[in-house]
Scaffold this motif. Structure first.
Motif, mmCIF file in Angstrom:
data_model
loop_
_atom_site.group_PDB
_atom_site.id
_atom_site.type_symbol
_atom_site.label_atom_id
_atom_site.label_comp_id
_atom_site.label_asym_id
_atom_site.label_seq_id
_atom_site.Cartn_x
_atom_site.Cartn_y
_atom_site.Cartn_z
ATOM 1 N N LEU A 166 0.892 -1.183 -0.041
ATOM 2 C CA LEU A 166 0.016 0.003 0.073
ATOM 3 C C LEU A 166 0.625 1.427 -0.170
ATOM 4 N N GLY A 167 1.918 1.298 0.851
ATOM 5 C CA GLY A 167 2.593 2.367 0.929
ATOM 6 C C GLY A 167 3.584 2.847 -0.432
ATOM 7 N N MET A 168 3.999 1.762 -1.074
ATOM 8 C CA MET A 168 4.799 2.022 -2.225
ATOM 9 C C MET A 168 3.646 2.114 -3.455
ATOM 10 N N ALA A 169 2.764 1.722 -3.347
ATOM 11 C CA ALA A 169 1.729 2.074 -4.226
ATOM 12 C C ALA A 169 1.253 3.395 -4.315
ATOM 13 N N THR A 170 1.150 3.904 -3.098
ATOM 14 C CA THR A 170 0.693 5.292 -2.758
ATOM 15 C C THR A 170 1.815 6.387 -3.458
ATOM 16 N N ALA A 171 2.884 6.115 -2.806
ATOM 17 C CA ALA A 171 4.270 6.978 -3.267
ATOM 18 C C ALA A 171 4.488 6.913 -4.675
ATOM 19 N N LEU A 172 4.287 5.543 -5.414
ATOM 20 C CA LEU A 172 4.508 5.545 -6.890
ATOM 21 C C LEU A 172 3.374 5.512 -7.556
ATOM 22 N N ARG A 173 2.343 5.493 -7.182
ATOM 23 C CA ARG A 173 0.846 5.619 -7.932
ATOM 24 C C ARG A 173 1.100 4.491 -9.152
ATOM 25 N N THR A 175 1.049 0.011 -9.993
ATOM 26 C CA THR A 175 0.773 -1.313 -9.566
ATOM 27 C C THR A 175 1.768 -2.245 -9.790
ATOM 28 N N ALA A 176 2.377 -1.969 -10.857
ATOM 29 C CA ALA A 176 3.531 -3.099 -11.483
ATOM 30 C C ALA A 176 4.674 -2.794 -10.475
ATOM 31 N N VAL A 177 5.403 -1.463 -10.298
ATOM 32 C CA VAL A 177 6.639 -1.405 -9.602
ATOM 33 C C VAL A 177 6.540 -2.048 -8.130
ATOM 34 N N PRO A 178 5.428 -1.665 -7.415
ATOM 35 C CA PRO A 178 5.389 -2.134 -5.980
ATOM 36 C C PRO A 178 5.358 -3.691 -5.978
ATOM 37 N N LEU A 179 4.565 -4.280 -6.955
ATOM 38 C CA LEU A 179 4.738 -5.697 -6.876
ATOM 39 C C LEU A 179 6.175 -6.200 -7.387
ATOM 40 N N VAL A 180 6.728 -5.727 -8.347
ATOM 41 C CA VAL A 180 8.238 -6.290 -8.642
ATOM 42 C C VAL A 180 9.051 -6.060 -7.312
ATOM 43 N N VAL A 181 8.781 -4.502 -6.700
ATOM 44 C CA VAL A 181 9.752 -4.747 -5.386
ATOM 45 C C VAL A 181 9.578 -5.725 -4.419
ATOM 46 N N LEU A 182 8.205 -5.747 -4.148
ATOM 47 C CA LEU A 182 7.617 -6.974 -3.114
ATOM 48 C C LEU A 182 8.309 -8.322 -3.522
#
Lengths: 266, 309
Positions: A166-173, A175-182
Motif C-alpha cells: 500500500l505504501g509503495m503504491a501510494t508513493a509511486l502511483r 501497480t507494477a513497480v510495488p509488486l516487482v519490489v515486493l
C-alpha cells in the motif's frame, strides 16, 4: 475518521480484486493439504533408516511467501487501482484530508490482511497436521500451543507485506513497480545477503522480510536452517529487535506514502 | 450570503506552463453559471483547485467563504462531477454510491433516492464497467447530488449523453438553480450554455475573457438586420444618411446596425425603394464566444504558446 474507515471497508468488500486474492489464498490451503498427502505417501513407503533423514518443511512455512505476496497484491491494489481508474479524485474530494484517507486505507488493509493472513496460516497448519496424523514427521510434532507464536508472527508478517504494498503504491502511483519490489524483497534480495562481508551477513540476513516472523516468535528450528532465501526464517535478532525492524519497514513505507500523498496534486 | 463560489486571483502553474493566470470571478446562487472556454483554457484546473485536488500556485478558491479542504464532510455542501469515467469498473452503481455516502455520513437512503433521480435505479446492481459513457455521466451526477449540497459543480456533464439525456440534464440544472443552489457548469460548447446558463464566465488561456450574462453577450455582438432590395447601393446611402451602419454582404444583401426593422421599412417606403426582405438575424452566441476567445488566444500568442490540459 470512523466514516472514512467505514467507506474504505465498503470499497474493499465491493471490489473484485479482494475476492480474487482471497480465492487464491483459499486455493493455497488446498495446495498445502495436497502436498502433505504426497509427503505422507513418501513417508509411509520409506524404510526406518531413511525416515531418520527425511526433511519435511511445514506447509504454513512453505506457503507463507505466497500468502504474503497475495496480500502484497491486495495492499497494492487498495490504492493503485484508484490511481489507475482516477477514482482517487472522488475519494479525495470526499475526504480532503489526505493523511486521514491514507490512515483509513492503512487500517483496513492491515486489519484485513492480518485477520485473513493469520486465518490462512492457521488453516494450513491445522489441516496439514490433520493429514499427518500421528506420524512423527520432523517439524510436525510440536503442539498447537507451541506453534501458536510462530503462526501469529506469520500472520503479522502478512499484514506487514500488505502495508508495504500500500505504501509503495501510494508513493509511486503504480501497480507494477510495488509488486516487482515486493517480489524482490521476498524472493531475491534475501539470497544476496550471503554475498555480503561476513561481519554484516548475519545481521543483514536477519533483517530480510522472510527472516522476521521466526525471530519475532523466537523459534528455534530443528536441524540446520537455510541461511538465505525465502525459507531462511531464523536469524540473530531478539523478538524485540525483530519487532523494531518490522515497525521500521512500516514507518518507512507509510511515512514516504504520507509525504507523497499530502504534497502532490492528485 | 453564502452558498457561492469565489475564485480570487487564482494562478496555477505546472512546470513552466501556466494553466490558470490570475483568474477572479464569483459564482452566485440561484442561477446556472456557465464556465466556458476552449479546451486547455484552465476550466478543469480551476475546478480541481476548488475541490482541493490541486494546490494553487497563488490565490484561492472559496466555497461559502472557506477553502474546500477545511470543510468537514464536504459532500453535504459541494457536489461535483469531474471525470465520469473515474470509477472502478468492478463496482456496481450502488456499491460506488454506498461507500461515497458512508465517507461523509450521508443517510444510506440517499443512495437509492439519487439513483432513482438520475434514472439508474434499474441498473443499481450492475457493474459500472458495463455502463455506457452516458450512464457513467448519470452516475457521476448522482454522486454529486448524494449529499444534497447547495453548491454543484459539473465539468463537461453532457459528454456522451444522448439527446434525451442532454435535455434531461438541462432541466435538472435549471431546476437545481431554481431551488436556490449555486450551479457551475463547465463546457467548451457554447451551444450547450445558450440552452442552460443565464450567466457566463468565459476563460481563454487561463485568463478571464468575459464575466457577463448571456443576454448582455448576445447584445454585445449584435449582428444587425439583413435587408434585401433590388437597389442596394441607393438604399445603403439612404440608411447611412439616417445614421445606420451599413455593410454590403457578399450575396448582395445589406447588413444594417443602428436602426430597427420598423425604421428601415419606413425609410424604404418614404424613398419608394422596394424591400424583398428585412430579417433580424439570430445572434449567434457561438460567434460571440469564438470572437472573444480567439482574441484572448491571439493576444497571448505573442508571449506564450503553452497550453495546459
Amino acid at each position: 475518521m470512523i466514516d472514512t474507515i467505514a467507506a474504505e471497508w465498503d470499497k474493499t468488500r465491493s471490489v473484485r480484486s479482494t475476492r480474487a486474492v482471497l480465492a487464491v489464498v483459499a486455493s493455497l490451503i488446498l495446495a498445502g493439504v495436497l502436498f502433505m498427502v504426497m509427503a505422507n505417501n513418501v513417508w509411509d513407503g520409506l524404510p526406518p533408516e531413511r525416515r531418520a533423514t527425511f526433511a519435511a518443511i511445514p506447509m504454513e512455512r512453505y506457503l507463507l511467501p505466497m500468502i504474503q505476496l497475495c496480500f502484497g497484491v491486495y495492499g497494492t491494489l487498495a490504492i493503485a487501482a484508484e490511481y489507475a481508474t482516477g477514482m482517487i479524485g472522488t475519494s479525495m474530494a470526499a475526504t480532503p484530508r489526505r493523511g486521514r484517507l491514507l490512515a483509513a486505507k492503512t487500517a483496513v488493509v492491515a486489519a484485513v490482511s492480518l485477520l485473513a493472513g493469520t486465518a490462512a496460516v492457521i488453516a494450513i497448519h491445522l489441516s496439514t497436521r490433520w493429514v499427518v496424523g500421528d506420524r512423527p514427521l520432523p517439524n510436525h510434532t510440536a503442539s498447537f500451543t507451541d506453534e501458536l507464536p510462530m503462526l501469529l508472527a506469520s500472520g503479522l508478517s502478512v499484514a506487514l507485506i500488505a502495508v508495504l504494498g500500500l505504501g509503495m503504491a501510494t508513493a509511486l502511483r503504480s501497480t507494477a513497480v510495488p509488486l516487482v519490489v515486493l517480489s524482490a524483497l521476498l524472493f531475491v534480495v534475501p539470497t544476496f545477503t550471503q554475498f555480503l562481508p561476513e561481519a554484516w551477513a548475519d545481521e543483514a540476513a536477519s533483517m530480510m522480510l522472510p527472516a522476521l516472523p521466526g525471530q519475532l516468535a523466537s523459534v528455534a528450528r530443528e536441524g540446520p536452517n537455510p541461511v538465505s532465501g525465502p525459507f531462511a526464517d531464523a536469524g540473530v535478532l531478539s523478538p524485540l529487535a525483530a519487532t523494531a525492524v518490522m515497525a521500521g519497514y512500516v514507518v518507512l513505507a507509510v511515512g514516504v506514502a504520507s509525504l507523497a500523498i499530502s504534497r502532490r496534486d492528485v | 450570503m453564502g452558498r457561492m463560489i469565489e475564485v480570487r486571483e487564482l494562478t496555477k502553474r505546472y512546470r513552466g506552463t501556466t494553466a490558470v493566470d490570475g483568474l477572479t470571478f464569483t459564482v452566485e446562487p440561484g442561477r446556472v453559471t456557465g464556465f466556458l472556454g476552449p479546451n486547455g483554457a484552465g476550466k478543469t484546473t480551476t475546478i480541481r483547485v476548488l475541490l482541493g485536488l490541486a494546490r494553487p500556485t497563488s490565490g484561492r478558491v472559496l466555497v461559502d467563504g472557506r477553502r474546500y479542504t477545511e470543510i468537514r464532510r464536504p459532500l453535504h455542501r459541494v457536489g461535483a462531477l469531474l471525470d465520469a469515467d473515474a470509477v472502478s469498473p468492478g463496482l456496481t452503481a450502488h456499491d460506488h454510491l454506498r461507500w461515497l455516502a458512508r465517507s461523509n455520513a450521508i443517510a444510506a437512503g440517499r443512495v437509492a433516492a439519487v439513483l432513482e433521480q438520475v434514472g439508474l435505479a434499474g441498473v443499481a446492481r450492475t457493474r459500472v464497467g458495463g455502463f455506457s459513457l452516458g450512464m457513467k455521466q448519470r452516475l457521476g451526477i448522482a454522486a454529486a447530488l448524494l449529499g444534497d449540497p447547495r453548491v454543484l459543480v459539473f465539468d463537461e456533464p453532457v459528454n456522451g449523453l444522448d439527446p434525451d439525456g442532454i435535455r434531461w440534464i438541462r432541466g435538472l440544472l435549471r431546476s437545481l438553480a431554481a431551488e436556490g443552489r449555486t450551479v457551475l457548469l463547465s463546457s467548451h460548447l457554447m451551444s450547450e450554455m445558450a440552452m442552460t446558463a443565464e450567466h457566463l464566465v468565459i476563460v481563454g488561456d487561463g485568463r478571464l475573457v468575459a464575466d457577463t450574462t448571456v443576454r448582455e453577450l448576445t447584445g454585445r455582438f449584435d449582428p444587425g438586420i439583413l435587408v434585401r432590395t433590388p437597389r442596394p447601393d441607393e438604399f445603403a446611402g439612404v440608411l447611412r444618411a439616417a445614421g445606420a451602419e451599413v455593410a454590403a454582404e457578399a450575396d448582395g444583401g445589406l447588413g444594417v446596425k443602428g436602426l430597427d426593422v420598423d425604421a428601415i421599412g419606413d425609410l424604404a417606403h418614404r424613398h419608394s425603394i422596394p424591400l424583398y426582405e428585412t430579417a433580424r438575424r439570430e445572434t449567434s452566441l457561438e460567434d460571440a464566444y469564438l470572437r472573444l476567445t480567439a482574441a484572448s488566444v491571439r493576444f497571448r500568442g505573442h508571449t506564450d504558446n503553452a497550453k495546459a490540459a
